[in-house]
Every structure is written in C-alpha cells, then in structure tokens.
Design a protein around this motif. Structure first.
Motif, short mmCIF file in Angstrom:
data_model
loop_
_atom_site.label_atom_id
_atom_site.label_comp_id
_atom_site.label_asym_id
_atom_site.label_seq_id
_atom_site.Cartn_x
_atom_site.Cartn_y
_atom_site.Cartn_z
N LEU A 1 0.86 -1.18 0.00
CA LEU A 1 0.00 0.00 0.00
C LEU A 1 0.90 1.23 0.00
CD1 LEU A 1 -2.53 -1.24 2.69
CD2 LEU A 1 -2.90 -1.15 0.22
N THR A 2 0.69 2.13 -0.96
CA THR A 2 1.60 3.26 -1.10
C THR A 2 0.92 4.62 -1.02
OG1 THR A 2 1.38 2.99 -3.50
CG2 THR A 2 3.32 2.00 -2.47
N HIS A 3 -0.41 4.62 -1.06
CA HIS A 3 -1.13 5.91 -1.01
C HIS A 3 -2.38 5.76 -0.15
CE1 HIS A 3 1.23 6.22 -4.70
NE2 HIS A 3 1.25 7.51 -4.44
N PRO A 4 -2.77 6.83 0.53
CA PRO A 4 -4.07 6.77 1.23
C PRO A 4 -5.18 6.52 0.21
CG PRO A 4 -2.81 8.70 1.92
CD PRO A 4 -2.08 8.11 0.75
N MET A 5 -6.12 5.69 0.60
CA MET A 5 -7.22 5.36 -0.31
C MET A 5 -8.55 5.41 0.42
SD MET A 5 -5.82 2.27 -2.70
CE MET A 5 -5.74 1.15 -1.33
N LYS A 6 -9.50 6.08 -0.22
CA LYS A 6 -10.84 6.24 0.35
C LYS A 6 -11.80 5.36 -0.44
CE LYS A 6 -13.86 9.85 0.03
NZ LYS A 6 -14.24 11.25 -0.09
N ASP B 1 -19.55 3.89 -4.51
CA ASP B 1 -20.24 2.62 -4.73
C ASP B 1 -20.00 1.61 -3.60
OD1 ASP B 1 -17.61 2.07 -5.10
OD2 ASP B 1 -17.78 1.25 -7.12
N GLY B 2 -19.17 1.99 -2.65
CA GLY B 2 -18.91 1.10 -1.51
C GLY B 2 -17.93 -0.01 -1.83
N LYS B 3 -17.42 -0.03 -3.05
CA LYS B 3 -16.49 -1.10 -3.44
C LYS B 3 -15.14 -0.56 -3.89
CE LYS B 3 -20.05 -4.43 -4.71
NZ LYS B 3 -21.12 -4.48 -5.67
N ILE C 1 -19.18 -10.44 13.28
CA ILE C 1 -18.53 -9.19 12.87
C ILE C 1 -18.54 -9.12 11.35
CG2 ILE C 1 -16.51 -7.71 13.36
CD1 ILE C 1 -17.61 -8.89 15.90
N GLN C 2 -19.72 -9.26 10.77
CA GLN C 2 -19.83 -9.17 9.31
C GLN C 2 -20.14 -7.72 8.95
OE1 GLN C 2 -19.26 -11.76 6.99
NE2 GLN C 2 -18.31 -12.49 8.87
N ARG C 3 -19.10 -7.02 8.54
CA ARG C 3 -19.27 -5.59 8.28
C ARG C 3 -19.19 -5.29 6.78
NH1 ARG C 3 -16.58 -0.69 7.37
NH2 ARG C 3 -17.69 0.95 8.49
N LYS C 4 -19.98 -4.34 6.36
CA LYS C 4 -19.85 -3.83 5.00
C LYS C 4 -19.48 -2.35 5.08
CE LYS C 4 -22.25 -6.94 2.05
NZ LYS C 4 -22.49 -7.99 3.03
N PRO C 5 -18.55 -1.91 4.21
CA PRO C 5 -18.19 -0.48 4.23
C PRO C 5 -19.44 0.37 4.02
CG PRO C 5 -16.75 -1.72 2.77
CD PRO C 5 -17.81 -2.66 3.19
N ASP D 1 -10.19 -4.90 3.24
CA ASP D 1 -11.35 -5.16 2.36
C ASP D 1 -12.65 -4.59 2.92
OD1 ASP D 1 -9.72 -6.50 0.62
OD2 ASP D 1 -10.39 -8.52 1.16
N VAL D 2 -12.76 -4.51 4.24
CA VAL D 2 -14.01 -4.00 4.82
C VAL D 2 -13.86 -2.57 5.35
CG1 VAL D 2 -14.80 -6.32 5.44
CG2 VAL D 2 -13.58 -4.94 7.15
N ALA D 3 -12.71 -1.94 5.05
CA ALA D 3 -12.45 -0.60 5.60
C ALA D 3 -13.06 0.49 4.73
CB ALA D 3 -10.95 -0.37 5.70
#
Lengths: 782, 196
Positions: free
Chosen positions: A100-105, A109-111, A490-494, A512-514
């Motif tokens: 991972l090299t850059h901040p990512m939002k 679409d949530g994906k 703990i089944q989370r969706k962004p 993956d869920v962040a």
C-alpha cells in the motif's frame, strides 16, 4: 573418518563433478556488476526481527535504498547469530508488489477505491473522530492496536486516546494473545512480565512446556534449550499438549491432556507437592500470601452466551486464604481424580510433580498461547505460577515461570506502555486516581482528563462496532478480520454508518471492509523500538525509505491529533521526535522497578532488560544480587506487590469445564494456531516466495484412525463446521503435527480459509482473552 | 500444483541433494562444463552458481531443501562425512559446527524448508544479495588465501570445499589437511593495525 576412505570419496566425486568454465565466467560477470556482490559495500544496520516475541537481533544489509540481505546478529544476546526461516527471509517481506503506497478512500459505490492525498486523509480521520466525540461522546470512538506496534506508535495512540480524546477505548490484538499472562502476573505479583530471562535456557535442568510448540513458534529459543541439552545430557524437556507437534520429537516426556484439563493437572501437581512435603516452607513463610477468588460458574460464565454475549464484564474479588485452606482445597485433586479429568496416566502426573518437587534441579515452565488463549487463562497462569511459588523455584537462574510472547512488542508496547482499555504506562491502571493523576501530570493535561472507567476490551470492541455503539474505529498493524473469534458476529460492509480506518502495509481481509486505508511504513522503513519476552527493549534506526507515501503509525496519529486541536500532546520537532517521545515515556518507568534504559543507551546496545538502573540491566527480577530494587542479601523480595505486604500471592483456582465440548453432532475438538513458516495472518510472510511455497495453504490436521474411519486421506477436501460457521479446506494426516483421536488442528494464517468463522468467542473472565484452542466441530467430506 | 511438483521429483532424472549431484553431465573442458541439466527441458543447462542462487533468497539465506524428504532425520544421510546413496546421489555434510553456543544439531527444518508449491501468493520485487565469487586475498601467489566470507554457521569448511558436492572453483587442492584454520584466517576487518 578414516582418511583413506575420505580421499577415495573425494576421488570418486571428483570424477563425476564436471569442471566449470561457465561458472567462472558467471562469477566474473557477477563480480563486475556494479559491486553488488561485495558485502563490504553494504551498510549493515541492527534491528530486532519484525516477527515474534523472541526478539532476535538481525543485521540488515542495505544498498541503494533497498534491503538485500539479513544475517543473524552474533552480538545479540538473544539469538547469538542464529535466526529461524522467517527471520532469514525477512527482507522480501517489504517488497510484495501490492504494498500500500497511497491513502485510499472507499468510492461512493462502496467497493472501489479512490486515491487521496495525506492531507485529505488526515482531515477526514480528524473530522470523523471530532464528529463522533461531539455527537456521541468519548465512548463512541475506538482505536484497535497491536503487539506489533513499535513503542512510539503505542505511546502516541495511548496519549491521544486517553489524554486527548478522554476515552479508554484503546485495546490491542495482544488482548487476543497475551492478556491472560498479564493478568496472571498482575494478580500475583502486582506487576506484569516475567522475572526470568533467556539465560534460564542455558542453566535450567527441566523445561516444562505447557501447551507450547516451541520448536515451531519460538525456534531460536528452543535451539538454546537444545544446546543446553546437548551439553548436559541430564536436561529434560517435557511437552504437555493436546496434540503431538515437532516439539514432541525432542521431548523426553510427552503428556497429552484433554483440552482445558491443564487446570486440574496443575492442581494435581500441587496436591502431590504438598502430600510429598516438597513445598518450600521457609520460602512460603517469608515471601507469600494466599488468596482465593470468585469460583461460582454461573456468575463467571464464559463471556459468549446469553446475557454475556454483549457488554461482558466480570470482576474477580480476591479474599484472604491460607496454606491450610489450599491444602484442604487440593484434597479433591488426587492423582486418580486428576487422571480421570485429564486423561493423563497417574504415573505421568507423579513424574511431573517429582520434577517440580526436586530441589536440586532448576525448573523452567514455558507457555504461550496454550495457556493464554484459554477460557480460564488467568487461572491456569495463576496455577503454574503457584507451583513455582510453593516450591520457591522463582526469580532464580534456571528456575522460573516464563511466559513467552507471540508478538515482537506485545511486552514493549502493549504491556509496558499499557495500550489496553484499562491500563496506563508502567503497571498503572485507569481505575486508580493516583495513577491517572500521575499520567495527567507527565502529559501536562488537566486533572480529570483520563476517565476512570475502563474502555471496551478487544472482543467487546468489535461487538460494539457491530452494535454501532462505536462510530469510528482506527485499526493499526493488525488484521482482525482474520483473527477476531466467531467472525460471524462481525460481518461488516463499508458504508454501514460507522467508519473504519485501517493502517497497514498490504491489502488484507481487514482493508477489504475498511472505509479508509492508510499506507504504513514497516519495520526498518522507520525508526522505532520493540520490547521482547525477556523485558529487553531494542531500538533500531530507519534504514531505508518506505515505498510511495507510506508513513509510520505514530506519525499518522500525531498528525490527526494536531488536526483535532490536540497538538500540545506531541510538542516535538517534526524531524527529531523519537528520542524526545521515548524519554517522556521513560519518565513513567523510572523509580518503579520498570525502569527503561535511556534512548541513547538503547541506540548503542543490543537492547537491555529492565529494570535498568544506573545503566545496568537486570536479568532476574525480585532476586537479591540481581535486581537493584531488592535490598536483601539473599533470597527474593516481591517489592511490587504493595497490597500484599510486598509478598507474592498464591491464588486458589479450581478446574472448570470448557464452554463447549464435543458431542454427537460435533464430535471433534478444534484447536487453532500458527505454523513455523507464517507470521500470524500471513499478510507479510505469504508474500515471501520461499515461505509461501513451503506452506502455501492451510489444512485440517486429523488423526490417522479418525481419517481412515471416515474414508479420508491427505489432500481430500472437507468442511470444518461448528455451531457458528464453517470453512472448506484439505485434510492432512501424519504430516507435521498429530492430534489424538477426536481432535483436529487448523492453522489460521490463510485468509481464504477463515477458521475464525468456526471458533467460539468464549473468553477468560479476568483477562477477557478469547479461547481459540477448544470448541466442538464436525468434519464433512465435500 | 503440489501434485505436479511431487511427480516431477519422483520421476525426474535429477535428484538434487545439496549442491551438485551425480547427474551432472560429464563433459570436456568447454562452455558446457559445470552446468546442471534442467529437468524436463532436454539440452537446457544451468550453471552451478545459478542453481545455488535459485535455492536461496540471497547469499547467506538458508537454502531450501531441494529434494523430497527421504527420512525423518536429515542427519541420517547428511552425515558428518557426507553419504553416497546408490541410485540417488550424494548427500553432502552440513557446514554447521557449533555456532556461537547455538546448537547446530537442533532442528534442521527450523531454517530449511521444502517447497510444496511453485506459485506465488503475490509477486515480489525483492532482489537478494548475490554470492561474492571473488577469490580470497593473499599476500603473494604462494601464500594461503584469507577466507573471503564469514565462517558463522559455516564452521565445517570441508562440507563445501571438498567432496562431490563441492564446486570446482572453491574446492581445496589439499582435502587431506582438515585443519583449515591453521593457514586460512577469516578477514574480520580491512583496517590496518594502528598503535593506540
């Protein structure tokens, strides 16, 4: 070897091995290539290994900003130049192509992911925390940290959470790993961490491994014991376990017990020690008190069923007891009765008690996850410590109860800095007013800033996230979606209304869920310090630049804090803050028997074991002649246990059955754990070619008879199913470990086989550490 | 993947023991000398140095086990003298002595692992240190060269410098003299003596 035979062998071989011109050409070609083959042109820097709690010293070979080699540091007193296979392959861990090299939002679409700048990312994090604090108060935020945090990361996080946001909702993955050992030491010595050190491995006579597969999990330390055994044939290794492991091959005695019955076994040993008059009365009279806690099963529970499935709290109350009461209590634990509970033959129980009782031999008990990930983890820690206390086999070279840590700085960061929901640095706790006041004074913040009520422990923190009681959670240097027990809960969706930030170096099931992912600098890509299992603090310098825009965890926290108006907590220069921050932290430790070495001294040494007084390290805590806090001429002084009159406590603890046991529908015990090649969830080690190829996927280890009864053989696909969830994997029979009949083992490193979907979220009532070592499953052919 | 590799090992003509094996093609002194046949690819050869490099992440990393495990105890073949096994090859001795008080006889597989797959989880850009193949320095042509590499974990010189597994360019011309260190010293510094 006979010389003539030797020459003959050479002659035969010589005629077969061809002479090489090509090799010479290649050699010249390699040698001329930009000097890359000349190790002397390398810069070799020192660092502790990134992986386990052993804390091996490595030398890191750097050229042109890249790590190209490591070697065992011969100057390190921990490993003396040896490493294990993970350690030897450390450098490749940094260079997986999906770093991972850059901040990512997270995209709308949530994906998808959207690359953002650090400024945007830090503003976003600061905004989310500020919003949650203003609208829902300090209980609505959380930070979930790690025993792989460096000391600076943990200290920054603790200070920001407790001293800045006025919340105690900071807890680490070490809650899943070491909390029972902490509470064992704290309840008995009123101070965390072992009294012995690794030198015990060279001077001890008997090494009793309580559910500890040391040959795979702490290989370098196991090598030290093996070397002792090679030099001293009288050295014995006892492997107490619920399955045969590579460690068993080297043991003099293998004792197999039913899961959870170690509680009975330890009591059975004490029964025999008392009966055979092998306890040390003068030691007891001088140094010990007796205590007894709450034993009502209904009141305690297991932290996972009914009312306890949310907001689980339990507070033990210790009352005074006596040696007489202990003796009476132990009447129940006759060898016959213990044998019935544990399945261990009476003879073996007697042999074990005899080892502990032998005054002429040094005895070291060793444990790690077997005793800690236990539904009565604190109790079993208490019981093994009890055995050492009653025999006086403690705080002596070669005689100690020794808890090994799983993570590189579970001790240095989590246990010493105190990045737990109830703790503050240097053995202090938030529940005590004078402790809070001391922290507030050192931090220069108003009195009453730190709340007195402990925050969420790890398991409850994730439950609270799913309840949406927690609105914002920041996860650093850990991968809970592969490790939190009973993942079904703990089944989370962004984008579910809460906000989860993850700082890591690679994508994982947790990223993956962040909602936001921040790229972290790893290991020697930043300056830092770890503390290992033997109280050794080890510092390292930054040796290479992190990739892309990756930044160390502590920097990320400080930048967010500044944006929340809490910059006063981190008043140091942006370029030169590591030493200043460490020295502030160190001021918590000095004068309390937890004294850390100065940063300057740490830079110049291969680490020092605290307490470090006048620049001198301490090998054996509480021991006269070793520990500068002990003023006696001989013997021991448990000076930290103020509430017990500076004596250690023997705590009476009974056997209680596991929360779930195999039955008709789910006939197998499931145990989970690690393997030699992989570190925890494999997010680093699986990216190393050699380690991945040696251990490419997880498996379920079965007993040969069980497998053949079910018509299964190695390589067959099966489902491992519990009342909570299931995974699909392949069977392995008679490979590395051998479980007994009715028992299976699954390593947890493989993110495509989430065995934590299957495990139970039962926990130790005192440490709140979950039990990953025993629940009931069935095996179904796919 | 796993099955394919296993079969390869079982049926392949090349069984690799330590460094080089009987399966080296006998050849005269031309460019193909010192080359190892690549299994399943007739005519393709690799240099011994390449094979050595392929078996470790970098120079100094423990080599992976290049053959399927034959017995539970590695030392039953990798004896102190090395062992010829009919129809299989030569199992070279271990170079490890008793290193810094750490047991060289503890557990081989804590450092040496056997590859069960040949895929990757994720591509990796790590470039490891290559072996330094320059000769050890010597005072003059007649003087014994100093050791060009550290001896840590490599105390048993003859394991690599003699016997069928030894590469030609590092093989000692006098294996009958086993006290190597009486003439060859380890260069631990390149500094010169200075009176203080």
């Amino acid at each position: 070897m006979d010389r003539r035979k030797f020459i003959k062998t050479i002659g035969v071989g010589g005629s077969v091995v061809a002479f090489s011109c090509a090799q010479k050409k290649e050699a010249e070609e390699i040698a001329s290539r930009d000097g890359k083959t000349n190790p002397s042109e390398f810069t070799w820097g020192k660092a502790p290994c990134r992986y386990c709690g052993t804390g091996c010293g490595v030398e890191v070979g750097v050229k042109d900003g890249k790590v190209m080699a490591v070697r065992g540091d011969q100057a390190s007193p921990v490993n003396k130049g040896l490493l294990c296979v993970k350690g030897y392959h450390l450098p490749a861990m940094l260079y997986g192509e999906d770093r991972l090299t850059h901040p990512m939002k997270r995209g709308a679409d949530g994906k998808s992911w959207e690359k953002i700048t650090w400024d945007e990312a830090l503003d976003l994090v600061a905004g989310k925390y500020t919003e949650a604090l203003e609208e829902h108060g300090p209980d609505s935020i959380a930070i979930y940290g790690s025993g792989q945090w460096g000391i600076h990361d943990g200290y920054a996080a603790l200070k920001w959470t407790k001293g800045g946001m006025k919340s105690n909702n900071i807890d680490p993955n070490a809650r899943l790993c070491m909390a029972s050992a902490v509470m064992g030491f704290v309840t008995q010595f009123q101070s965390d961490e072992p009294m012995g050190c690794y030198k015990d491995f060279e001077v001890g006579d008997d090494f009793i491994l309580w559910g500890n597969n040391m040959a795979e999990m702490h290989p370098v330390l196991f090598s030290r014991i093996m070397e002792n055994k090679r030099n001293n044939p009288n050295v014995r290794i006892v492997d107490l376990g619920t399955r045969r492991t590579p460690t068993t091959d080297f043991a003099d005695m293998y004792i197999e017990f039913r899961p959870g019955s170690d509680l009975a076994l330890a009591n059975g040993i004490m029964h025999l020690l008392l009966k055979n008059k092998q306890i040390n009365h003068s030691f007891i009279n001088e140094n010990l008190v007796f205590k007894r806690g709450i034993e009502d099963l209904d009141e305690i529970g297991y932290g996972c069923y009914g009312d306890q499935a949310e907001h689980y709290t339990f507070k033990d109350k210790l009352r005074d007891a006596s040696l007489g009461e202990l003796e009476q209590f132990l009447e129940d634990y006759t060898p016959e009765k213990v044998s019935e509970i544990s399945g261990v033959p009476v003879q073996q129980i007697e042999a074990l008690a005899e080892m502990y009782g032998d005054r002429n031999r040094g005895t070291v008990s060793l444990w790690c996850m077997g005793m800690n990930q236990h539904y009565r983890g604190t109790w079993i820690n208490n019981l093994v410590n009890n055995i050492h206390l009653l025999t006086g086999k403690i705080s002596k070279p070669g005689s100690n109860p020794f808890s090994l840590t799983g993570q590189p700085s579970a001790c240095g960061t989590v246990r010493e800095v105190g990045t737990l929901s109830n703790r503050l640095p240097a053995d202090m706790v938030v529940m005590k007013a004078e402790h809070r006041a001391k922290a507030e004074k050192i931090w220069g913040i108003p009195e009453g800033t730190i709340p007195a009520k402990p925050g969420y422990h790890a398991v409850d923190m994730f439950r609270a996230l799913m309840r949406k009681d927690i609105k914002v959670m920041w996860i650093q240097t850990t991968n809970p979606w592969v490790t939190v027990p009973n993942l079904n809960r703990i089944q989370r969706k962004p984008g579910d209304g809460t906000f989860v930030i993850v700082s890591d170096i690679y994508p994982t099931p947790t990223t993956d869920v962040a909602d936001l992912v921040l790229p972290a600098a790893a290991w020697i890509e930043r300056e830092g310090a770890f503390g290992n299992s033997e109280r050794r603090t080890q510092q390292w310098n930054k040796l290479v630049d992190p990739p892309g825009e990756a930044k160390e965890d502590a920097w990320q926290i400080m930048e967010v804090a500044k944006r929340m108006g809490m910059g006063h907590l981190f008043p140091w220069s942006e370029d030169e803050w590591h030493e200043a921050m460490f020295e502030e932290y160190r001021s918590f430790t000095t004068g309390h028997g937890k004294d850390l070495a100065s940063y300057k001294q740490l830079k110049e040494t291969r680490g020092l074991t605290w307490p470090v007084v006048d620049g001198k390290e301490t090998s054996y805590r509480y021991a006269a002649g070793h520990d500068p806090y002990v003023k006696k001429r001989s013997g021991v002084h448990f000076y930290k246990a103020k509430e017990y009159g500076e004596r250690a406590a023997v705590i009476i603890r009974p056997y209680q059955p596991p929360p779930e046991e195999p039955d008709k529908d789910y006939p197998f015990w499931l145990c989970t754990g690690r393997v030699l090649e992989h570190w925890h969830t494999g997010s680093m080690t699986r990216r190393v070619k050699q380690l991945h190829q040696a251990m490419p996927a997880t498996y379920v280890e079965m007993n040969r008879s069980d497998a053949s009864e079910m018509g299964l053989k190695s390589g067959d696909r099966v489902r491992v199913k519990s009342r909570r969830g299931e995974v699909e994997t392949v069977v392995r029979v008679d490979k590395r470990g051998k479980p007994p009949r009715g028992s299976v083992f699954v390593p947890f490193f493989d993110e495509s086989v989430l065995i934590n979907m299957v495990t139970l979220d039962a926990m130790c009532p005192i440490s709140k550490q979950p039990d990953y070592k025993k629940c009931a499953v069935r095996i179904e052919r796919v | 993947m796993i099955m394919r590799r296993r079969r390869w090992i079982r049926t392949g003509s090349l069984v690799l023991g330590g460094m080089l094996m009987f399966t080296l093609p006998s050849c005269s002194r031309d460019d193909s000398e010192g080359m190892v046949a690549v299994s399943g690819k007739p005519g393709r050869m690799k240099s011994a140095a390449t094979v050595r490099a392929e078996r470790r992440a970098f120079d100094g990393a423990p080599p992976v086990i290049p053959h399927e495990q034959f017995t539970a105890d590695c030392r039953s073949c990798h004896t102190p003298e090395g062992l010829e096994i009919a129809g299989v090859g030569y199992a070279p001795p271990m170079p490890h002595g008793n290193t810094s008080g750490m047991s060289a006889i503890s557990r081989c597989r804590q450092c040496h692992i056997y590859s069960e797959a040949d895929d990757l989880f994720v591509e990796n850009g790590f470039i490891g240190l290559r072996q330094d193949l320059r000769h050890g320095r010597r005072l003059n042509d007649e003087a014994p060269p100093v050791m060009p590499h550290p001896t840590h974990m490599r105390e048993n010189c003859l394991a690599c410098h003699s016997g069928p597994a030894a590469r030609e360019e590092i093989r000692t011309p006098h294996p009958e003299r086993p006290l190597c260190r009486q003439c060859h010293v380890e260069e631990v510094t390149t500094d010169l003596f200075v009176r203080s």
